[in-house]
Design a protein around this motif. Structure first.
Motif, mmCIF file in Angstrom:
data_model
loop_
_atom_site.group_PDB
_atom_site.id
_atom_site.type_symbol
_atom_site.label_atom_id
_atom_site.label_comp_id
_atom_site.label_asym_id
_atom_site.label_seq_id
_atom_site.Cartn_x
_atom_site.Cartn_y
_atom_site.Cartn_z
ATOM 1 N N LEU A 1 -0.253 -5.479 21.160
ATOM 2 C CA LEU A 1 -0.766 -4.279 20.491
ATOM 3 C C LEU A 1 -1.966 -3.757 21.280
ATOM 4 C CD1 LEU A 1 -0.689 -5.620 16.801
ATOM 5 C CD2 LEU A 1 1.066 -4.272 17.966
ATOM 6 N N ASP A 2 -1.767 -2.634 21.954
ATOM 7 C CA ASP A 2 -2.818 -2.070 22.795
ATOM 8 C C ASP A 2 -3.443 -0.863 22.099
ATOM 9 O OD1 ASP A 2 -4.513 -1.275 24.787
ATOM 10 O OD2 ASP A 2 -2.985 -1.130 26.359
ATOM 11 N N GLU A 3 -4.510 -1.122 21.331
ATOM 12 C CA GLU A 3 -5.215 -0.089 20.567
ATOM 13 C C GLU A 3 -4.233 0.762 19.764
ATOM 14 O OE1 GLU A 3 -8.585 1.787 22.086
ATOM 15 O OE2 GLU A 3 -8.979 0.332 23.652
ATOM 16 N N ALA A 4 -3.364 0.090 19.009
ATOM 17 C CA ALA A 4 -2.252 0.748 18.327
ATOM 18 C C ALA A 4 -2.670 1.696 17.217
ATOM 19 C CB ALA A 4 -1.298 -0.312 17.770
ATOM 20 N N THR A 5 -3.903 1.593 16.726
ATOM 21 C CA THR A 5 -4.323 2.473 15.626
ATOM 22 C C THR A 5 -5.511 3.359 15.985
ATOM 23 O OG1 THR A 5 -5.836 0.829 14.665
ATOM 24 C CG2 THR A 5 -3.547 0.775 13.918
ATOM 25 N N SER A 6 -6.004 3.294 17.202
ATOM 26 C CA SER A 6 -7.273 3.949 17.532
ATOM 27 C C SER A 6 -7.198 5.478 17.517
ATOM 28 C CB SER A 6 -7.777 3.473 18.893
ATOM 29 O OG SER A 6 -6.883 3.854 19.911
ATOM 30 N N ALA A 7 -6.001 6.060 17.698
ATOM 31 C CA ALA A 7 -5.891 7.523 17.765
ATOM 32 C C ALA A 7 -5.532 8.153 16.418
ATOM 33 C CB ALA A 7 -4.848 7.912 18.814
ATOM 34 N N LEU A 8 -5.516 7.345 15.348
ATOM 35 C CA LEU A 8 -5.040 7.829 14.052
ATOM 36 C C LEU A 8 -6.187 8.155 13.099
ATOM 37 C CD1 LEU A 8 -2.202 5.206 13.474
ATOM 38 C CD2 LEU A 8 -1.991 7.458 14.540
ATOM 39 N N ASP A 9 -5.902 9.043 12.126
ATOM 40 C CA ASP A 9 -6.871 9.300 11.068
ATOM 41 C C ASP A 9 -6.881 8.103 10.122
ATOM 42 O OD1 ASP A 9 -4.981 9.820 8.656
ATOM 43 O OD2 ASP A 9 -4.215 11.157 10.211
ATOM 44 N N SER A 10 -7.848 8.040 9.216
ATOM 45 C CA SER A 10 -8.041 6.851 8.381
ATOM 46 C C SER A 10 -6.849 6.560 7.474
ATOM 47 C CB SER A 10 -9.318 6.989 7.546
ATOM 48 O OG SER A 10 -9.264 8.159 6.747
ATOM 49 N N VAL A 11 -6.198 7.617 6.933
ATOM 50 C CA VAL A 11 -5.045 7.400 6.047
ATOM 51 C C VAL A 11 -3.876 6.811 6.829
ATOM 52 C CG1 VAL A 11 -3.359 8.508 4.535
ATOM 53 C CG2 VAL A 11 -5.744 9.264 4.491
ATOM 54 N N SER A 12 -3.568 7.421 7.984
ATOM 55 C CA SER A 12 -2.472 6.917 8.825
ATOM 56 C C SER A 12 -2.792 5.520 9.351
ATOM 57 C CB SER A 12 -2.225 7.863 10.006
ATOM 58 O OG SER A 12 -1.786 9.122 9.565
ATOM 59 N N GLU A 13 -4.061 5.288 9.703
ATOM 60 C CA GLU A 13 -4.465 3.989 10.244
ATOM 61 C C GLU A 13 -4.203 2.878 9.229
ATOM 62 O OE1 GLU A 13 -8.255 1.763 12.362
ATOM 63 O OE2 GLU A 13 -8.627 3.438 11.026
ATOM 64 N N ASN A 14 -4.516 3.125 7.960
ATOM 65 C CA ASN A 14 -4.295 2.116 6.926
ATOM 66 C C ASN A 14 -2.821 1.774 6.789
ATOM 67 O OD1 ASN A 14 -7.015 1.932 6.338
ATOM 68 N ND2 ASN A 14 -6.946 3.445 4.692
ATOM 69 N N ALA A 15 -1.954 2.800 6.821
ATOM 70 C CA ALA A 15 -0.510 2.573 6.691
ATOM 71 C C ALA A 15 0.027 1.801 7.894
ATOM 72 C CB ALA A 15 0.218 3.911 6.548
ATOM 73 N N VAL A 16 -0.422 2.185 9.086
ATOM 74 C CA VAL A 16 0.036 1.520 10.309
ATOM 75 C C VAL A 16 -0.501 0.095 10.374
ATOM 76 C CG1 VAL A 16 -0.137 1.528 12.834
ATOM 77 C CG2 VAL A 16 0.351 3.646 11.626
ATOM 78 N N GLN A 17 -1.780 -0.105 10.012
ATOM 79 C CA GLN A 17 -2.385 -1.440 10.038
ATOM 80 C C GLN A 17 -1.653 -2.381 9.091
ATOM 81 O OE1 GLN A 17 -4.922 -2.179 12.188
ATOM 82 N NE2 GLN A 17 -4.649 -4.314 11.612
ATOM 83 N N GLU A 18 -1.264 -1.867 7.920
ATOM 84 C CA GLU A 18 -0.520 -2.671 6.955
ATOM 85 C C GLU A 18 0.833 -3.085 7.527
ATOM 86 O OE1 GLU A 18 1.456 -2.086 2.540
ATOM 87 O OE2 GLU A 18 -0.320 -0.910 3.043
ATOM 88 N N ALA A 19 1.502 -2.144 8.210
ATOM 89 C CA ALA A 19 2.796 -2.440 8.829
ATOM 90 C C ALA A 19 2.652 -3.492 9.925
ATOM 91 C CB ALA A 19 3.409 -1.158 9.396
#
Length: 231
Positions: A147-165
């Protein structure tokens, strides 16, 4: 020279986070594991075998990469997920999408899984593209997840969904995580601070924080939070 005498051990089934300033060599380590290039000196071993001894196609069949900017192809959502595994069934594709927190938004589209992504996924938002990339990785069922900075370009709502996945996918898998936001990797089994091409220090979040003000990890946390790091 980027990495200079780096020595790093990652135990099977554990999550190791790589942190450090830009240009320290974190993404280079990912590239060496994927064998995008070989080291000039030294070796990379997987299961006590030099990585050069593995068939390259077979090696990459057991490794999945989710990067900051996922690669989607000009095709449908179904086709993009299916790239993770040859001859995958409809049920396997949908199960991967469910685990990636993607099934709900896909089902809400007029064409569902037949929705055309556009060149490089231009028809989708950043969070949607990222979750499709995660679904593809889940379908692949890799032994090693990068995982190479997989959530760094996302807004907080999208980041939470992606982080959970991602957290669902990381269970009982060997994971190497590069994270810009240090708050997202505090649960990692081990954190390695890369500095000047070497591992400056390595340990759990609490172990590294306990090193105090002179520690490299402590300094990085303080730089991001603007205050004293907590355990």
């Amino acid at each position: 020279m980027i990495l200079k005498g780096l020595s790093l051990r990652i135990d099977a089934g554990k999550t190791v986070a790589l942190v450090g300033q830009s240009g320290s060599g974190k993404s280079t380590i990912i590239g060496l594991i994927e064998r995008f290039y070989d080291p000039i000196k030294g070796s990379v071993f997987i299961d006590e075998q030099d990585i050069k001894n593995y068939n390259l196609r077979l090696l990459r069949a057991h490794v999945a990469l989710v990067s900051q900017e996922p690669t989607l192809f000009a095709g449908t959502i179904r086709e993009n997920i299916a790239y993770g595994k040859e001859n995958s069934t409809e049920s396997e594709i949908k199960r991967a999408a469910v685990l990636a927190n993607a099934h709900e938004f896909i089902s809400g589209m007029n064409d569902g899984y037949n929705t055309y992504c556009g060149e490089r996924g231009v028809q989708l938002s950043g969070g949607q593209k990222q979750r499709i990339a995660i679904a593809r990785a889940i379908l692949k069922n890799p032994s090693i997840l990068l995982l190479d900075e997989a959530t760094s370009a996302l807004d907080s709502v999208s980041e939470n969904a992606v982080q959970e996945a991602l957290e669902k996918m990381m269970v009982k898998r060997t994971c190497i995580v590069i994270a810009h936001r240090l708050s997202t990797i505090q649960k990692a089994n081990s954190i390695a601070v890369i500095k000047n091409g070497k591992v400056a220090e390595q340990g759990s979040h609490n172990e590294l924080i306990s090193l105090g003000r002179n520690g490299a990890y402590y300094s990085l946390i303080k730089l991001q939070t603007g205050g004293s790091p907590s355990r």
